[in-house]
Design an enzyme around this catalytic site. Sequence first.
Site, PDB file in Angstrom:
ATOM      1  N   GLU A 142       0.636   4.015   1.754  1.00 46.47           N
ATOM      2  CA  GLU A 142       1.013   4.464   3.095  1.00 46.47           C
ATOM      3  C   GLU A 142       2.175   3.638   3.631  1.00 46.47           C
ATOM      4  O   GLU A 142       3.106   4.161   4.243  1.00 46.47           O
ATOM      5  CB  GLU A 142      -0.180   4.343   4.063  1.00 46.47           C
ATOM      6  CG  GLU A 142      -1.434   5.043   3.613  1.00 46.47           C
ATOM      7  CD  GLU A 142      -2.398   4.137   2.843  1.00 46.47           C
ATOM      8  OE1 GLU A 142      -3.615   4.255   3.061  1.00 46.47           O
ATOM      9  OE2 GLU A 142      -1.939   3.319   2.006  1.00 46.47           O
TER      10      GLU A 142
ATOM     11  N   CYS B 185      -6.485   1.640   5.200  1.00 48.48           N
ATOM     12  CA  CYS B 185      -7.090   0.401   5.697  1.00 48.48           C
ATOM     13  C   CYS B 185      -6.582   0.147   7.119  1.00 48.48           C
ATOM     14  O   CYS B 185      -5.709   0.853   7.622  1.00 48.48           O
ATOM     15  CB  CYS B 185      -6.725  -0.767   4.774  1.00 48.48           C
ATOM     16  SG  CYS B 185      -5.000  -1.303   4.921  1.00 48.48           S
TER      17      CYS B 185
ATOM     18  N   CYS C 232      -2.731  -0.448   7.389  1.00 47.32           N
ATOM     19  CA  CYS C 232      -1.994   0.811   7.288  1.00 47.32           C
ATOM     20  C   CYS C 232      -2.209   1.661   8.537  1.00 47.32           C
ATOM     21  O   CYS C 232      -1.275   2.319   9.014  1.00 47.32           O
ATOM     22  CB  CYS C 232      -2.403   1.577   6.033  1.00 47.32           C
ATOM     23  SG  CYS C 232      -1.828   0.774   4.518  1.00 47.32           S
TER      24      CYS C 232
ATOM     25  N   HIS D  49       0.823  -1.209   0.000  1.00 49.20           N
ATOM     26  CA  HIS D  49       0.000   0.000   0.000  1.00 49.20           C
ATOM     27  C   HIS D  49       0.861   1.264   0.000  1.00 49.20           C
ATOM     28  O   HIS D  49       2.002   1.255   0.479  1.00 49.20           O
ATOM     29  CB  HIS D  49      -0.929   0.009   1.212  1.00 49.20           C
ATOM     30  CG  HIS D  49      -2.040  -0.977   1.106  1.00 49.20           C
ATOM     31  ND1 HIS D  49      -3.100  -0.994   1.974  1.00 49.20           N
ATOM     32  CD2 HIS D  49      -2.269  -1.988   0.219  1.00 49.20           C
ATOM     33  CE1 HIS D  49      -3.933  -1.958   1.641  1.00 49.20           C
ATOM     34  NE2 HIS D  49      -3.443  -2.592   0.579  1.00 49.20           N
TER      35      HIS D  49
END
Length: 153
Positions: free
Chosen positions: A81, A107, A110, A79
């Site tokens: 992040e 999410c 993260c 991801h």
Amino acid sequence: MNKWDKRFMELTETVAGWSSCFQENRHVGAIIVKDKRVLTTGYNGAPENIQSCADRKECLRRKLNIPSGTKQEICYAVHAEQNAIIQAARLGVNISGATLFCTHQPCVICAKMIINAGISRVVYRHGYPDEFSMQLFREANVIVEKYEDIEGD
């Protein structure tokens, strides 16, 4: 929101364009900022030396019919992040007390990383079906704001 938030949110869209995700609507960008300075950037894409979905010409999640917001681990991509936090770690950049700007709401995976990295504020543009991540942010006292582009900002 202020003019700096607007500038940084615009930059997340540019960074999202670097994504190697096969699904264009899944291009996510993130930047970590402190004292009006960009510390790191991240976008969703396969780890180093791993073929991306774009290279494979198919999305593993779509192929397996996995609904959005579930089973995040079944994907080749890291991801945005996570990549921004990993970049800070690799470069030895202190991100404690920083703000993470992201095209999409983080999410839960993260969110946990953001909390443990000491990031104190998250600004995102697009929602994501993960209320548990928002619950964790509230419990950890991380400020989370949905960016609304206001005319004249």
